[in-house]
Write a protein that holds these residues in place. Structure first.
Motif, PDB file in Angstrom:
ATOM      1  N   THR A   1       0.803  -1.224   0.000  1.00 63.70           N
ATOM      2  CA  THR A   1       0.000   0.000   0.000  1.00 63.70           C
ATOM      3  C   THR A   1       0.837   1.276   0.000  1.00 63.70           C
ATOM      4  O   THR A   1       0.292   2.373   0.036  1.00 63.70           O
ATOM      5  CB  THR A   1      -0.940   0.016   1.217  1.00 63.70           C
ATOM      6  N   SER A   2       2.158   1.145  -0.045  1.00 60.99           N
ATOM      7  CA  SER A   2       2.991   2.347  -0.154  1.00 60.99           C
ATOM      8  C   SER A   2       2.553   3.195  -1.336  1.00 60.99           C
ATOM      9  O   SER A   2       2.303   2.671  -2.420  1.00 60.99           O
ATOM     10  CB  SER A   2       4.463   1.971  -0.395  1.00 60.99           C
ATOM     11  N   ILE A   3       2.509   4.488  -1.110  1.00 67.66           N
ATOM     12  CA  ILE A   3       2.175   5.416  -2.186  1.00 67.66           C
ATOM     13  C   ILE A   3       3.478   5.889  -2.814  1.00 67.66           C
ATOM     14  O   ILE A   3       4.487   6.063  -2.140  1.00 67.66           O
ATOM     15  CB  ILE A   3       1.380   6.605  -1.607  1.00 67.66           C
ATOM     16  N   GLY A   4       3.471   6.064  -4.115  1.00 66.76           N
ATOM     17  CA  GLY A   4       4.670   6.526  -4.814  1.00 66.76           C
ATOM     18  C   GLY A   4       5.249   7.785  -4.178  1.00 66.76           C
ATOM     19  O   GLY A   4       4.511   8.694  -3.801  1.00 66.76           O
ATOM     20  N   LEU A   5       6.562   7.818  -4.063  1.00 67.53           N
ATOM     21  CA  LEU A   5       7.239   8.947  -3.428  1.00 67.53           C
ATOM     22  C   LEU A   5       7.418  10.050  -4.463  1.00 67.53           C
ATOM     23  O   LEU A   5       8.215   9.918  -5.394  1.00 67.53           O
ATOM     24  CB  LEU A   5       8.605   8.491  -2.900  1.00 67.53           C
ATOM     25  N   LEU A   6       6.677  11.113  -4.298  1.00 64.57           N
ATOM     26  CA  LEU A   6       6.714  12.212  -5.265  1.00 64.57           C
ATOM     27  C   LEU A   6       6.728  13.528  -4.538  1.00 64.57           C
ATOM     28  O   LEU A   6       5.821  13.754  -3.755  1.00 64.57           O
ATOM     29  CB  LEU A   6       5.505  12.066  -6.198  1.00 64.57           C
ATOM     30  N   PRO A   7       7.605  14.441  -4.636  1.00 68.86           N
ATOM     31  CA  PRO A   7       8.705  14.356  -5.600  1.00 68.86           C
ATOM     32  C   PRO A   7       9.774  13.414  -5.039  1.00 68.86           C
ATOM     33  O   PRO A   7       9.681  12.999  -3.916  1.00 68.86           O
ATOM     34  CB  PRO A   7       9.230  15.791  -5.633  1.00 68.86           C
TER      35      PRO A   7
END
Lengths: 349, 349, 349, 349
Positions: D343-349
């Motif tokens: 469930t990790s969300i993409g690291l942005l930025p």
């Protein structure tokens, strides 16, 4: 000594032109105009020039520009065509790094650039500045439209096949998967260009339509002498997290003749007298950094299956893809040695 | 024409020497040796040289090297000192880019480099090649020990203060917070240097002791003419995720005299005749990219509080910090114009 | 479940707050306001949220915000103080990630931020949200001023020394050489932030004065209980070509007492119960990537000479330096486990 | 709780498996083996785990591994097949992230990997772990061969077309221009992987033959149920200067049926129940950073001319392309919710 003027010198093609002209044995930078920076020392904007260039940006003054032998337009499209008449009438040669003199088709220009062309008659006389392919016409040109960066890789990557007397490839099935460093988008403050939005990231862009697409089509038609055969050409540009560098991977389908031809030799022969086009050994993997800051364009051929040819072409988008080719064209126009000012070796690492 | 030999040309200082020599009007690359790559075409290892250099790596053959006027050692430490005697006796000048001729203190050399010095007598005659500070001695030197990259920034950043007749700063309270691009670590296959371990990352390293630390101490003692006063100097290097570039932020405490002195003028006067040292206006923020590929070193002074002076110094670690300064020294040794081969303008962007 | 509102969610602290709240077991994102993007789907602006968050940006409506339990201001300074009164009167807790509630000194606020403070009485009641140092006050705070990123590293790096009953260091001689990734400058379209101007480049900035400087001074005075002793503190920030990450190298002079103290143990004891502060073994080299995306702050001590202590502190500027600490403060304010929503492990590589 | 063992945990897929398992609600990391690092604390090698994981690397001990429910092989090819028999006989499930259980064709395996397969009978029973396409078989598999990163993008990008009852595209004319971040090459000390050789650089590699090519062919044959039709497929991988991220640009020729079909709807319907496959709106430009650290794979369709379809597919090569899909497969094998630990969300930025 050739007196050089640059209109619009605050972008990346501008600073690159400066760098190359300052290293040119027979040209000198006489003036650099900027709408927004007039009066500012150029070295204050580009600190790499401190101690080397002691000139200020000037306002755009056509009378002043008339005292130059050649004027480069490193501006957005639409500027060169406004001043072309006055300058050429005064005998000044023009090299436009924007798109005003790239497309001969006026409808196409209007469709892709959103404005009417202001001097169609001069456009007709102008020469498309792909140095290696149009050298003879460039020699006597008054106005040169310097090619787009992507189109330069595509034309030089396909020319030996298009110019062949035999039909070596299927013109209707060409795919260009192109990749560019971020400097290709210029020097402007926009959210999509900031560091944190581009680093450690990769994406395609402009798949629905990129302004270099019609330029590629028109140029390939011109090279091959055939019309409408490239309408299905697919061109997909991508953005690479690097400053400089461009690499196009071109996929073509070989005809029966193409499958038995010695394609490597055809390319080597075609470019044997060219200083700046390097046909690498077959199956090489050219790297963008091998041309960083240099005017070279490198080509490598791969044939993974009998009918598939992959042509990999790399250049520095700001040099052979822009300012370097512009200087090369200037050298041709003024009868100088073509490599003057272009002897920088790629910066590696 | 000066015939140049390079021993150990497969690293980054090697390729950088090649690039600069190929652009030098009075020097030519005669041979390039490599233990591991003998017989390989140099342009096959460094594709940026394709079409420009058609030479192969040679095995290290002292008799061959004796036919050169000058030999650069772009090797790890311990190599130059093995061959110095034979070459100098044959009248060949030597410029060592490693550490064999940097430290006059033999104990210090052994402690930091782990080996005994093999030619202490030649070491004594050799000259430390900080071009701007030791020019006169370099002119007549047979052997030059080219400075380390960090020590170059520190010496040029502090020299005007150390050479002042007045005591402007507290010599006992100097802090150097230095930052280098990754190329400073050379070209070698080690886990700590791979792309994925360095990108988007920042760290200090070698805080407990870096080999440039004793070099800095010895050099500052030499410049100031005072011993043991720099023993508490603190030097902390950091690694920046960039290819080239070095920036040292130097913190010093001003004496009462220093607080009332015109420090900016002292620096400007000190370097007024130097081509490659740029004292920027006070409060400037020099950027490493302003010297990318160029031999310039830029200095800016800041005085955030009455007693604190911050000196920011930047250079390209591979040029002024290594190969460029080596060429500058060669020019001095052979009585040539000091900027020959060093006129490349920083590549920006 | 805690209902969370975010004002100004289009910047990097905004998206980081969203990421953390979506992983929080006891909080839910109720609304996200944006002046410019109202009506736009958040996932359209931040595609990393596609398939995860199906919410739109709302206009800033105070009545709507009053239905939240807590409102984060991820805005420029000057916004939170406009709405603080209305929200707190409605019982809503406020965490401001800008500077409105960081400086208690009103003159200092005006000097550095250029505007008058609009609610000095609320400022007086607000709590400075350095979680580890002010936990007790944060528990009952209605308004928390979330610390700046640089000040967080400095305070946690120096607190064990400032809080010691013995005078271990010279308070008057502190130098902070700080380095930050580019995301610290936020998400805005400006020339100085574009990719091509920051990549492969390193520089200092704001040496003459950075807004975090007065915050650091005020905070250290508060921690130490001493006034005016930090006036000569030197703070020099630098910009690193990386997206995230911050590393401060802090140089202090040890007193006689400091030179004989077990400093490593003092630090370890001080932070022994802290989840998010990691005192590494002596002489470690913390890397920014070890905290990428995580709320940890790592500290390492070095003592290169008897009197010199070097304290290296690293954190992710967007997490422990901004959004992560804000969530940590929310957890403290609502009596939740302090690590809720903050269990992400650093993304490596 | 599922007890997990990892063999070969010092590479990037190893650390990524650790990160995901530590965030998994129903699995725990029981042991991590390493030939070279046995006895070393894992957090000493991967400092991002300090304070989170207090485990040491163990030597590879099959008896110990038998106490796990599942063992991941994050090793080079050739290791898993050595231990598969012992482990499966003890009832342990195996997920191999290398190539031992990817190719059913033994000749192909030998040709591309240079070794004989050691357990062909187990290979026959093993399941190819493309989660979305082979879910039913994975449920009951004892051994799963986790797909290669490139093949994952190609299969998910083409499956809706290959599985269609209508012949929508010409199977014989498929071109895959693929681009990967550097972490795809693993964590090893080699010259070609060092920072300075990859930064600010772009190149194609392995055009003559990449090990994922036969895997792609075999997989597409399996999905389409047709043999030998993909023999002319062209696959050209490129290396992007970024840590993570992969993007494949797939070019196909539409049949008459394909030109009139609603391809966007076909893709959306095909993946409508998939958590981790995101069919973006037509003409979108997926960015690799939108999936950084997350298990999502995003697809966008473009149709620049009537007969040409361009399918752009992006994923994080270390997550959906390796460790994430492996965890997804584990969840399927053990009947858990497929998104557990992912469930990790993409690291942005």
């Amino acid at each position: 000594m050739i007196d050089v003027g640059i209109v619009g010198g605050t972008g990346y093609t501008g600073i690159e032109l400066i760098r190359l002209i300052l290293q040119h044995p027979q040209a000198r930078l006489k003036m650099l105009t900027s709408r927004t920076e007039a009066g500012v020392k150029i070295a204050d904007m580009f600190p790499s020039l401190r101690g080397i260039l002691d000139l200020e940006f000037s306002p755009l003054d056509i009378e002043q520009l008339k005292t130059c032998h050649v004027v480069f337009f490193a501006t957005p499209h639409g500027v060169a065509m406004k001043h072309a008449k006055a300058l050429t009438e005064a005998g000044v040669k023009i090299i436009d790094l924007a798109a005003d003199f790239r497309l001969q088709n006026l409808d196409s220009f209007k469709k892709w650039y959103g404005i009417e062309h202001e001097c169609p008659e001069l456009l007709k006389q102008s020469v498309y500045g792909l140095s290696e392919l149009n050298r003879d016409k460039i020699k006597t040109a008054q106005i040169v439209g310097n090619p787009g960066c992507y189109p330069t890789t595509v034309q030089l990557g396909l020319a030996p096949l298009l110019k062949s007397t035999e039909q070596l490839i299927d013109f209707k099935n060409i795919i260009i998967d192109a990749k560019s460093g971020v400097s290709g988008a210029g020097r402007k403050a926009s959210m999509s260009m900031i560091y944190t939005e581009n680093t450690d990231n990769f994406k395609a862009y402009g798949v629905a339509g990129h302004r270099h697409h019609p330029e590629i089509i028109e140029a390939l038609e011109h090279i091959s002498g055939q019309e409408r055969v490239f309408d299905d050409l697919t061109f997909v540009p991508h953005l690479v997290p690097m400053i400089r560098g461009m690499l196009s991977t071109i996929y073509v389908s070989l005809t029966d003749a193409g499958q038995v031809a010695n394609l490597q030799k055809i390319f080597e022969d075609f470019y044997q007298n060219e200083t700046f086009v390097d046909v690498m050994p077959a199956n090489s993997h050219p790297e963008t950094r091998s041309v960083r800051g240099a005017n070279y364009l490198r080509i490598a051929l791969h044939q993974p299956t009998a009918q598939r040819l992959v042509i990999i072409v790399t250049q520095d988008n700001l040099v052979k893809g822009a300012a370097g080719q512009a200087i090369q064209n200037m050298n041709i126009m003024f009868g100088l040695q073509e490599s003057f000012g272009l002897t920088s070796i790629g910066l590696l690492p």
